[in-house]
Scaffold this motif. Structure first.
Motif, PDB file in Angstrom:
ATOM      1  N   ASP A   1       1.082  -4.577   6.610  1.00  0.00           N
ATOM      2  CA  ASP A   1       1.229  -5.588   5.556  1.00  0.00           C
ATOM      3  C   ASP A   1       2.526  -6.378   5.724  1.00  0.00           C
ATOM      4  OD1 ASP A   1      -1.170  -4.947   4.380  1.00  0.00           O
ATOM      5  OD2 ASP A   1      -0.292  -3.785   2.731  1.00  0.00           O
TER       6      ASP A   1
ATOM      7  N   ASP B   1       0.847  -1.184   0.000  1.00  0.00           N
ATOM      8  CA  ASP B   1       0.000   0.000   0.000  1.00  0.00           C
ATOM      9  C   ASP B   1       0.886   1.239   0.000  1.00  0.00           C
ATOM     10  OD1 ASP B   1      -1.797   2.127   1.270  1.00  0.00           O
ATOM     11  OD2 ASP B   1      -3.183   0.453   0.962  1.00  0.00           O
ATOM     12  N   ALA B   2       0.379   2.347  -0.517  1.00  0.00           N
ATOM     13  CA  ALA B   2       1.136   3.598  -0.543  1.00  0.00           C
ATOM     14  C   ALA B   2       1.266   4.204   0.855  1.00  0.00           C
ATOM     15  CB  ALA B   2       0.475   4.599  -1.483  1.00  0.00           C
ATOM     16  N   ASP B   3       0.310   3.914   1.728  1.00  0.00           N
ATOM     17  CA  ASP B   3       0.312   4.437   3.092  1.00  0.00           C
ATOM     18  C   ASP B   3       1.363   3.696   3.930  1.00  0.00           C
ATOM     19  OD1 ASP B   3      -0.236   5.385   5.605  1.00  0.00           O
ATOM     20  OD2 ASP B   3      -2.279   4.601   5.700  1.00  0.00           O
ATOM     21  N   TRP B   4       2.244   4.443   4.613  1.00  0.00           N
ATOM     22  CA  TRP B   4       3.330   3.850   5.385  1.00  0.00           C
ATOM     23  C   TRP B   4       2.815   2.980   6.520  1.00  0.00           C
ATOM     24  CZ3 TRP B   4       8.211   3.682   3.860  1.00  0.00           C
ATOM     25  CH2 TRP B   4       8.631   4.591   2.904  1.00  0.00           C
ATOM     26  N   GLU B   5       1.759   3.426   7.174  1.00  0.00           N
ATOM     27  CA  GLU B   5       1.209   2.631   8.275  1.00  0.00           C
ATOM     28  C   GLU B   5       0.645   1.313   7.766  1.00  0.00           C
ATOM     29  OE1 GLU B   5      -1.537   4.929  10.589  1.00  0.00           O
ATOM     30  OE2 GLU B   5      -0.042   6.462  11.035  1.00  0.00           O
ATOM     31  N   GLU B   6      -0.021   1.365   6.636  1.00  0.00           N
ATOM     32  CA  GLU B   6      -0.556   0.140   6.027  1.00  0.00           C
ATOM     33  C   GLU B   6       0.579  -0.782   5.588  1.00  0.00           C
ATOM     34  OE1 GLU B   6      -3.598  -1.291   5.604  1.00  0.00           O
ATOM     35  OE2 GLU B   6      -4.281   0.277   6.962  1.00  0.00           O
ATOM     36  N   GLN B   7       1.664  -0.193   5.099  1.00  0.00           N
ATOM     37  CA  GLN B   7       2.822  -0.996   4.699  1.00  0.00           C
ATOM     38  C   GLN B   7       3.387  -1.740   5.900  1.00  0.00           C
ATOM     39  OE1 GLN B   7       5.951   1.025   2.620  1.00  0.00           O
ATOM     40  NE2 GLN B   7       4.612   1.660   0.933  1.00  0.00           N
TER      41      GLN B   7
END
Length: 104
Positions: A43, A34-40
């Motif tokens: 993930d 994902d582009a979002d750092w928190e989502e990364q």
């Protein structure tokens, strides 16, 4: 061990199930981040857990394939340590066993 057809059938069914599960895990691991750092971060943590599960499944797949090979070549049910027969009860409980109860 003379007749291992039931155990071989059980092992083949388990192998098919494990192969299917590893394929699902591999598909999940191939997803783009994902582009979002928190989502990364989430993930990546999930991916690390999936990789651990995948390693365990692949180890079991290898053990099942080796058990099927032993069935095929006639060495299934013989203890790899002492050469004595592995009890049918043990093989039914743990079809991938390579050692008798005494040697385990």
């Amino acid at each position: 061990m003379t007749d291992c057809s039931d155990i071989a059938t059980q092992l083949k069914a388990r192998l098919a199930d494990l192969l299917e599960r590893t394929e699902v895990i591999e598909d999940d691991l191939r997803h783009p981040l994902d582009a979002d750092w928190e989502e990364q971060a989430v993930d990546l943590a999930d991916d690390e857990a999936l990789e651990g599960v995948d390693d365990v499944l692949r180890s079991e797949i290898q053990q099942i394939r080796l058990a099927l090979l032993r069935i095929e070549n006639g060495t299934y049910g013989t203890c790899a340590i002492c050469g004595e027969p592995i009890s049918l009860e043990r093989l039914k409980a743990r079809p991938i066993a390579t050692r008798c109860i005494k040697c385990a």
